[in-house]
Design an enzyme around this catalytic site. Sequence first.
Site, PDB file in Angstrom:
ATOM      1  N   THR A 138       1.958   1.588   6.057  1.00  0.00           N
ATOM      2  CA  THR A 138       1.152   2.653   5.486  1.00  0.00           C
ATOM      3  C   THR A 138       0.684   3.536   6.630  1.00  0.00           C
ATOM      4  O   THR A 138       0.478   3.039   7.744  1.00  0.00           O
ATOM      5  CB  THR A 138      -0.078   2.095   4.742  1.00  0.00           C
ATOM      6  OG1 THR A 138      -1.030   3.138   4.516  1.00  0.00           O
ATOM      7  CG2 THR A 138      -0.755   0.999   5.522  1.00  0.00           C
ATOM      8  N   ASN A 139       0.526   4.819   6.376  1.00  0.00           N
ATOM      9  CA  ASN A 139      -0.062   5.704   7.385  1.00  0.00           C
ATOM     10  C   ASN A 139      -1.586   5.642   7.359  1.00  0.00           C
ATOM     11  O   ASN A 139      -2.234   5.436   8.382  1.00  0.00           O
ATOM     12  CB  ASN A 139       0.381   7.154   7.150  1.00  0.00           C
ATOM     13  CG  ASN A 139       1.770   7.451   7.667  1.00  0.00           C
ATOM     14  OD1 ASN A 139       1.968   7.815   8.815  1.00  0.00           O
ATOM     15  ND2 ASN A 139       2.761   7.302   6.803  1.00  0.00           N
TER      16      ASN A 139
ATOM     17  N   MET B  89       0.832  -1.211   0.000  1.00  0.00           N
ATOM     18  CA  MET B  89       0.000   0.000   0.000  1.00  0.00           C
ATOM     19  C   MET B  89       0.869   1.265   0.000  1.00  0.00           C
ATOM     20  O   MET B  89       0.896   1.997   0.983  1.00  0.00           O
ATOM     21  CB  MET B  89      -0.932  -0.018   1.216  1.00  0.00           C
ATOM     22  CG  MET B  89      -1.878  -1.212   1.241  1.00  0.00           C
ATOM     23  SD  MET B  89      -2.634  -1.464   2.849  1.00  0.00           S
ATOM     24  CE  MET B  89      -1.281  -2.217   3.773  1.00  0.00           C
TER      25      MET B  89
ATOM     26  N   GLU C 167       4.928   7.078   0.858  1.00  0.00           N
ATOM     27  CA  GLU C 167       5.535   7.362  -0.449  1.00  0.00           C
ATOM     28  C   GLU C 167       6.215   8.724  -0.519  1.00  0.00           C
ATOM     29  O   GLU C 167       7.030   8.972  -1.416  1.00  0.00           O
ATOM     30  CB  GLU C 167       4.469   7.316  -1.559  1.00  0.00           C
ATOM     31  CG  GLU C 167       4.010   5.925  -1.941  1.00  0.00           C
ATOM     32  CD  GLU C 167       2.901   5.411  -1.045  1.00  0.00           C
ATOM     33  OE1 GLU C 167       2.586   4.215  -1.114  1.00  0.00           O
ATOM     34  OE2 GLU C 167       2.359   6.212  -0.246  1.00  0.00           O
TER      35      GLU C 167
ATOM     36  N   CYS D 296       2.826  10.114   4.702  1.00  0.00           N
ATOM     37  CA  CYS D 296       2.455   9.069   3.753  1.00  0.00           C
ATOM     38  C   CYS D 296       3.757   8.386   3.368  1.00  0.00           C
ATOM     39  O   CYS D 296       4.757   9.068   3.098  1.00  0.00           O
ATOM     40  CB  CYS D 296       1.752   9.646   2.531  1.00  0.00           C
ATOM     41  SG  CYS D 296       1.241   8.384   1.356  1.00  0.00           S
TER      42      CYS D 296
END
Length: 240
Positions: free
Chosen positions: A84-85, A11, A200, A198
Amino acid sequence: MTRLLGVIGGMSWTSSAEYYRLLNLEYVGRKGGLHSAPLLLHSVDFAQIAAQQKAGDWDGAAKVLAQAAQGLERAGAGALLLATNTMHKVAPQIEAAVNIPLIHIADTTGAAIQAAGLQKVGLLATTFTMEQDFYKDRLREGFGIETLIPDEAERADIHRIIFDELCRSVVQDASRARYRQIIARLIERGAQGIILGCTEITLLVGQEDSSVPVFDTTALHVQAAVRRLLAESDSRVIGQ
C-alpha cells in the site's frame, strides 16, 4: 534456500491480489520454468485500517501493521513489503518493530523517477497521501523531486473512486475518463511524469492514459522486492 519475502497486504484485497500476481510474474520472468515467488502474506482487515485512517488514528493502524510485520519476521521473512502507498505514513513505526528491512515504496518510485531524469511529477493517490507530507517529503528529500497534486475537487474524486470502486473491484469507464482528465491537467501545470500512487489505481489507468511517463508504484515496488529476493538467493549460493 532463498529467504522469504513478507508481504503485509489486505489494503485492499484487490491490490494485494495484483501484488501477488506481479510478484510471481516478475520472479518467474527472471528464474523461468515452474518457479514462483517465495513469500508469506499477512492480509489485514482493511475495514479496520480504513476506519482508523478516517479517524486519524494512525498510531492504532501502525500497531496493527507492526504486529503483522513481527509475525512475518518470526515466520522467517527476510524483508518486508507493505502493499500500500498510504500506510507508508507509519513505515517508521513498522521498521522500529522488526529487525528486517522494509522495502519502501516511495524509495523505489523516487529512484525510477530520478533515473528517468525528471524533477517534477504529478501524484494521484488517496487524499491522505496527496495532502499529507510523508510521501512528498520523502521524494523531495531523498531524490530532489517536486510533487504536484490535483486541486481539491479532483482529489476528492480520485479518493472516492479508489474507496468506492477500485477497492471493491469495480472499474468504470466514466471514472477512467475522470482520471484521464486529471492527469491532463497535471501535465498542463508542468508535470513531467505521473505517479500512480495508490496500489489500486493501475486497475483503472496506465501509460496509455498519459502523454508523459507513468510510474506504477506497485510494479516498481514488486521489481525491487524480486531483485532483493534473487540477490539474497545468489549470495547464499556464493557463500556455500
